[in-house]
Design a protein around this motif. Structure first.
Motif, mmCIF file in Angstrom:
data_model
loop_
_atom_site.group_PDB
_atom_site.id
_atom_site.type_symbol
_atom_site.label_atom_id
_atom_site.label_comp_id
_atom_site.label_asym_id
_atom_site.label_seq_id
_atom_site.Cartn_x
_atom_site.Cartn_y
_atom_site.Cartn_z
ATOM 1 N N LYS A 145 -119.471 -63.722 48.759
ATOM 2 C CA LYS A 145 -118.248 -63.712 47.952
ATOM 3 C C LYS A 145 -117.008 -63.801 48.848
ATOM 4 O O LYS A 145 -116.047 -64.519 48.532
ATOM 5 C CB LYS A 145 -118.173 -62.440 47.104
ATOM 6 C CG LYS A 145 -119.243 -62.323 46.033
ATOM 7 C CD LYS A 145 -118.928 -63.199 44.832
ATOM 8 C CE LYS A 145 -119.932 -62.972 43.715
ATOM 9 N NZ LYS A 145 -119.775 -63.950 42.623
ATOM 10 N N ILE A 146 -117.012 -63.049 49.950
ATOM 11 C CA ILE A 146 -115.867 -63.069 50.869
ATOM 12 C C ILE A 146 -115.688 -64.461 51.460
ATOM 13 O O ILE A 146 -114.580 -64.994 51.524
ATOM 14 C CB ILE A 146 -116.062 -62.016 51.987
ATOM 15 C CG1 ILE A 146 -116.030 -60.604 51.401
ATOM 16 C CG2 ILE A 146 -115.001 -62.171 53.078
ATOM 17 C CD1 ILE A 146 -116.411 -59.507 52.370
ATOM 18 N N ARG A 147 -116.803 -65.053 51.854
ATOM 19 C CA ARG A 147 -116.732 -66.394 52.465
ATOM 20 C C ARG A 147 -116.239 -67.422 51.441
ATOM 21 O O ARG A 147 -115.411 -68.279 51.757
ATOM 22 C CB ARG A 147 -118.094 -66.782 53.024
ATOM 23 C CG ARG A 147 -118.074 -68.079 53.836
ATOM 24 C CD ARG A 147 -119.413 -68.382 54.468
ATOM 25 N NE ARG A 147 -119.661 -67.561 55.639
ATOM 26 C CZ ARG A 147 -120.626 -66.665 55.747
ATOM 27 N NH1 ARG A 147 -121.457 -66.467 54.735
ATOM 28 N NH2 ARG A 147 -120.793 -65.956 56.842
ATOM 29 N N ASP A 148 -116.746 -67.333 50.208
ATOM 30 C CA ASP A 148 -116.310 -68.271 49.165
ATOM 31 C C ASP A 148 -114.804 -68.170 48.921
ATOM 32 O O ASP A 148 -114.122 -69.181 48.746
ATOM 33 C CB ASP A 148 -117.047 -67.985 47.850
ATOM 34 C CG ASP A 148 -118.508 -68.387 47.887
ATOM 35 O OD1 ASP A 148 -118.898 -69.102 48.824
ATOM 36 O OD2 ASP A 148 -119.255 -67.965 46.984
ATOM 37 N N ARG A 149 -114.300 -66.947 48.924
ATOM 38 C CA ARG A 149 -112.886 -66.732 48.577
ATOM 39 C C ARG A 149 -111.933 -66.951 49.758
ATOM 40 O O ARG A 149 -110.801 -67.416 49.568
ATOM 41 C CB ARG A 149 -112.719 -65.291 48.032
ATOM 42 C CG ARG A 149 -111.278 -64.910 47.682
ATOM 43 C CD ARG A 149 -110.734 -65.766 46.577
ATOM 44 N NE ARG A 149 -109.324 -65.504 46.318
ATOM 45 C CZ ARG A 149 -108.307 -65.958 47.052
ATOM 46 N NH1 ARG A 149 -108.561 -66.736 48.109
ATOM 47 N NH2 ARG A 149 -107.058 -65.669 46.730
ATOM 48 N N PHE A 150 -112.380 -66.627 50.978
ATOM 49 C CA PHE A 150 -111.442 -66.603 52.103
ATOM 50 C C PHE A 150 -111.784 -67.564 53.241
ATOM 51 O O PHE A 150 -111.219 -67.455 54.327
ATOM 52 C CB PHE A 150 -111.359 -65.182 52.673
ATOM 53 C CG PHE A 150 -110.804 -64.167 51.713
ATOM 54 C CD1 PHE A 150 -109.442 -64.082 51.482
ATOM 55 C CD2 PHE A 150 -111.643 -63.305 51.030
ATOM 56 C CE1 PHE A 150 -108.922 -63.141 50.596
ATOM 57 C CE2 PHE A 150 -111.139 -62.368 50.146
ATOM 58 C CZ PHE A 150 -109.775 -62.282 49.913
ATOM 59 N N SER A 151 -112.713 -68.489 53.006
ATOM 60 C CA SER A 151 -113.129 -69.381 54.101
ATOM 61 C C SER A 151 -111.968 -70.203 54.662
ATOM 62 O O SER A 151 -111.982 -70.579 55.844
ATOM 63 C CB SER A 151 -114.250 -70.314 53.633
ATOM 64 O OG SER A 151 -113.809 -71.077 52.524
ATOM 65 N N ASN A 152 -110.947 -70.469 53.853
ATOM 66 C CA ASN A 152 -109.798 -71.245 54.328
ATOM 67 C C ASN A 152 -108.708 -70.387 54.957
ATOM 68 O O ASN A 152 -107.746 -70.910 55.517
ATOM 69 C CB ASN A 152 -109.188 -72.052 53.167
ATOM 70 C CG ASN A 152 -110.144 -73.109 52.645
ATOM 71 O OD1 ASN A 152 -110.937 -73.659 53.403
ATOM 72 N ND2 ASN A 152 -110.086 -73.363 51.343
ATOM 73 N N GLU A 153 -108.876 -69.054 54.855
ATOM 74 C CA GLU A 153 -107.844 -68.150 55.382
ATOM 75 C C GLU A 153 -108.312 -67.336 56.582
ATOM 76 O O GLU A 153 -107.513 -67.009 57.460
ATOM 77 C CB GLU A 153 -107.394 -67.179 54.281
ATOM 78 C CG GLU A 153 -106.816 -67.834 53.045
ATOM 79 C CD GLU A 153 -106.524 -66.806 51.965
ATOM 80 O OE1 GLU A 153 -106.000 -65.729 52.302
ATOM 81 O OE2 GLU A 153 -106.830 -67.076 50.785
ATOM 82 N N LEU A 154 -109.592 -66.990 56.605
ATOM 83 C CA LEU A 154 -110.104 -66.098 57.640
ATOM 84 C C LEU A 154 -111.124 -66.809 58.509
ATOM 85 O O LEU A 154 -111.886 -67.657 58.033
ATOM 86 C CB LEU A 154 -110.771 -64.866 57.002
ATOM 87 C CG LEU A 154 -109.904 -64.007 56.064
ATOM 88 C CD1 LEU A 154 -110.739 -62.877 55.475
ATOM 89 C CD2 LEU A 154 -108.683 -63.449 56.788
ATOM 90 N N SER A 155 -111.166 -66.436 59.799
ATOM 91 C CA SER A 155 -112.187 -66.956 60.709
ATOM 92 C C SER A 155 -113.510 -66.281 60.395
ATOM 93 O O SER A 155 -113.558 -65.267 59.684
ATOM 94 C CB SER A 155 -111.795 -66.674 62.153
ATOM 95 O OG SER A 155 -111.825 -65.268 62.401
ATOM 96 N N GLU A 156 -114.599 -66.805 60.948
ATOM 97 C CA GLU A 156 -115.916 -66.204 60.713
ATOM 98 C C GLU A 156 -115.955 -64.768 61.229
ATOM 99 O O GLU A 156 -116.560 -63.888 60.615
ATOM 100 C CB GLU A 156 -117.003 -67.046 61.382
ATOM 101 C CG GLU A 156 -118.422 -66.674 60.994
ATOM 102 C CD GLU A 156 -118.704 -66.799 59.488
ATOM 103 O OE1 GLU A 156 -119.514 -65.995 58.974
ATOM 104 O OE2 GLU A 156 -118.109 -67.686 58.833
ATOM 105 N N GLU A 157 -115.298 -64.543 62.352
ATOM 106 C CA GLU A 157 -115.244 -63.186 62.910
ATOM 107 C C GLU A 157 -114.488 -62.246 61.966
ATOM 108 O O GLU A 157 -114.904 -61.101 61.743
ATOM 109 C CB GLU A 157 -114.551 -63.221 64.275
ATOM 110 C CG GLU A 157 -114.553 -61.877 64.981
ATOM 111 C CD GLU A 157 -113.891 -61.953 66.352
ATOM 112 O OE1 GLU A 157 -113.529 -60.889 66.885
ATOM 113 O OE2 GLU A 157 -113.732 -63.072 66.894
ATOM 114 N N GLU A 158 -113.383 -62.727 61.386
ATOM 115 C CA GLU A 158 -112.607 -61.906 60.453
ATOM 116 C C GLU A 158 -113.378 -61.667 59.162
ATOM 117 O O GLU A 158 -113.305 -60.582 58.574
ATOM 118 C CB GLU A 158 -111.272 -62.595 60.156
ATOM 119 C CG GLU A 158 -110.294 -62.566 61.317
ATOM 120 C CD GLU A 158 -109.078 -63.441 61.076
ATOM 121 O OE1 GLU A 158 -107.975 -63.066 61.536
ATOM 122 O OE2 GLU A 158 -109.221 -64.508 60.423
#
Length: 643
Positions: A64-77
């Motif tokens: 869910k986090i990756r779906d929502r924030f993949s364009n804003e956060l790095s993989e580490e974040e």
């Protein structure tokens, strides 16, 4: 009677408007996507690993986090954010320790609260506002709802929303809000949890698993063979009680009996030290993270022998008074030649090693010494008066069953007993034959009766609970006989073999799975069988998805005792509106490793089945209940308001 029921219903909905509103609400809910089901099995007391799988939703939280924030956060974040959601209290302290001053911390608070609000909004997108409100932390419901449903169209309220967050921070409530939002996310990601058996035995903390389940928002349990042992002991079965103490001694988990559930083992230890010495066959299995002294090992070894011999003696009278159990070959104490120290089984004679027959009378081998009788009576009294154990067992009975039909699938811990031709095996009980679903139903009837009547300790119902643990037609045991005695005392390993019910190789056949699903009145084309009980040996190439996807076996080795054999640390299953997905897990080392390294212990995800069209609430068990409720409300509307 119908009119009286409608009158009672009218007390809840006292106006026509309220009835109409509720019908509209329920009809709308039916067209929402079905919630995510999470399946786990064979937890065997491994609380820490279970907790992590529960908190990360078998990877759904991070997804869910990756779906929502993949364009804003790095993989580490993304990984750090996910860890904050899993373990908010501990991760907060770690993150805050890296900031130099309060200004930096406050800036992080503002950003992270916004991220969590967005995540909760995304995770709750298929739920009603009412259901979301129930998942929110009570002290922050108003604040969170204001932030969730904010509108900045005309910038009139921007200062208002900013001030809410600033006040939360200035009043030192930011940590509590973040923690509440993290747990809300966990709850929203998984709508319902299925535990497909075996919470107890082997691992060190089944009680903590039980406490977690009692407080979980939506859960059911399909009893496993080990769970039934504990239920049987609390219901008054002395032989079930002897078994659970023996298993706890074998795996060095007697702390659960004595320290957690408050059952006094001193009388058993006194008996054990009087009659038994050291014996390599009865030394406890060592935990990699636990050290015991030589004295503790000696005491456990002696207790192990004492309770094993009590168990073997207690089995004999049941076998003799229940000829329909067909267990005469398990009268092992009567088959021993005590002078020659050997035993004859199936026409072959074997020498016995590491024996501990000090309390056995060769003339009457199943006779308990008076001291043994007193010990088992005292133990049973302690079990029956353990408040914590009683609370856990009553919850297991309330939320549990031998099998469950849920959203078109059959959930069962063990097997449906079948013969080599694929026919349902019959068992005769009180002059009536039972097979298939009827057999499981009568087993459950006896278990529930025994639990409700603990004063009846030698009745058929209580004996039947023990049969579920060890009988050849038991859906939970699934083998022809249990060779506990042979494993302790006979070196020749061919005597240790426990032949499995044909179900365990015939379940690879799609037609057999179809036949079983039909037996339980489920659609064989769309339904699945979800199994636990038998660890899948992935290390040897065994596939947990069998019979062209009709059956999924999710016991992959949560129990550390099985992991060298399976090569993994358990399977879990996810079933959302898009279909089913199996998740394999790596070995879980510790919470600290997750906190510091972000290791999610997830391995591979495998598609089991994909829905051709997105499944809605209307097509689920919940939908069926809602349709019944709508029908009653329409009846009320007609009866009370439309005359």
């Amino acid at each position: 009677m119908k009119n009286k029921f409608l009158d009672l219903l009218a007390q809840r909905y006292e106006s026509e408007e309220k009835v109409v509103t509720e019908i509209i609400n329920l009809e709308a809910i039916l067209d929402l996507p079905k919630g995510t089901e999470h399946f786990v099995s064979d937890l065997h007391g491994e609380y820490q690993a279970f907790q992590h799988v529960l908190r990360n939703g078998s990877g759904k939280v991070k997804e869910k986090i990756r779906d929502r924030f993949s364009n804003e956060l790095s993989e580490e974040e993304i990984t750090e954010f996910a860890t904050l959601v899993y373990y908010p209290e501990e991760k907060l302290q770690l993150i805050k320790s890296h900031f130099a001053n309060k200004k930096e911390i406050n800036g992080w608070y503002i950003k992270k609260i916004e991220h969590l609000i967005q995540l909760v909004s995304y995770a709750s997108s298929k739920y009603t506002r009412s259901k979301l409100r129930k998942a929110l932390p009570k002290q922050f419901v108003y604040i969170i709802e204001e932030l969730l449903y904010k509108t900045d169209d005309y910038t009139n309220k921007k200062p208002y929303y900013k001030k809410i967050v600033e006040q939360v921070i200035s009043l030192d409530q930011a940590d509590e809000l973040i923690i509440g939002l993290a747990y809300t996310t966990q709850r929203l990601v998984v709508d319902h949890l299925h535990v497909v058996g075996d919470i107890y035995d082997r691992g060190p903390e089944p009680d903590k698993i039980m406490d977690t389940l009692i407080n979980y928002h939506s859960v059911d349990v399909q009893w496993g063979n080990h769970d039934v042992l504990w239920l049987g002991a609390f219901a008054g079965s002395k032989v079930c009680l002897a078994n659970i103490i023996r298993i706890c001694a074998r795996y060095d988990n007697l702390d659960i009996i004595e320290d957690v559930y408050g059952i006094n083992l001193r009388p058993l230890l006194n008996l054990a030290e009087k009659y038994y010495e050291d014996n390599p066959a009865f030394r406890p299995k060592r935990h990699s993270n636990k050290k015991i002294s030589e004295q503790e090992q000696s005491q456990i070894t002696k207790i192990h022998q004492a309770i094993a011999m009590i168990q073997f003696k207690l089995e004999s009278p049941i076998i003799k008074r229940r000829p329909n159990f067909n267990m005469e070959k398990r009268l092992v104490l009567e088959k021993v030649n005590y002078e020659k120290n050997e035993i004859t089984l199936r026409g072959e004679t074997y020498p016995l090693d590491n024996t501990c027959f000090a309390t056995v009378n060769p003339e009457e081998p199943d006779q308990l010494l008076e001291e043994e009788q007193q010990v088992i009576d005292k133990l049973l009294f302690s079990v029956r008066h353990s408040e914590k154990l009683g609370r856990h067992m009553r919850f297991l009975m309330k939320k549990g069953s031998l099998y469950l039909k849920y959203n078109g699938n059959l959930l069962i811990h063990g097997c449906i007993p079948i013969d080599e031709q694929g026919n349902m095996e019959e068992m005769k009980i009180e002059n009536k034959s039972y097979a298939g679903r009827e057999l499981l139903d009568i087993f459950e009837h006896y278990l529930r009766y025994s639990f409700a009547h603990p004063e009846e300790t030698d009745d058929l119902a209580t004996d039947m609970v023990w049969y579920l643990w060890t009988g050849e037609h038991s859906s939970l045991f699934g083998k022809r006989e249990m060779t506990t005695f042979e494993r302790y005392f006979i070196t020749d390993k061919k005597t240790h073999k426990e032949v499995k019910n044909p179900y365990y190789y015939m379940r690879e056949n799609e037609e057999i799975c179809h036949k079983i699903l039909k037996e339980f009145e489920l659609d064989p084309m769309h339904g699945h069988i979800i199994n636990g009980h038998t660890p899948v040996k992935e290390i040897e190439g065994e596939n947990p998805i069998k019979a062209n996807g009709k059956i999924v076996v999710i016991d992959g080795g949560f129990s550390k005792a099985y992991q060298p054999t399976t090569g993994i640390a358990g399977y879990t299953l996810l079933y959302n509106s898009y279909g089913m997905q199996l998740v394999a897990h790596k070995h879980f080392n510790s919470k600290q490793e997750v906190l510091h390294n972000g290791n999610d212990v997830l391995s591979v995800k495998r598609l089991v089945d994909k829905e051709l069209k997105r499944k809605k609430v209307r097509e689920t068990n919940v939908g069926e209940s809602l349709l019944q409720e709508i029908s009653m409300l329409k009846g009320l509307l007609k009866y009370r308001y439309m005359k």
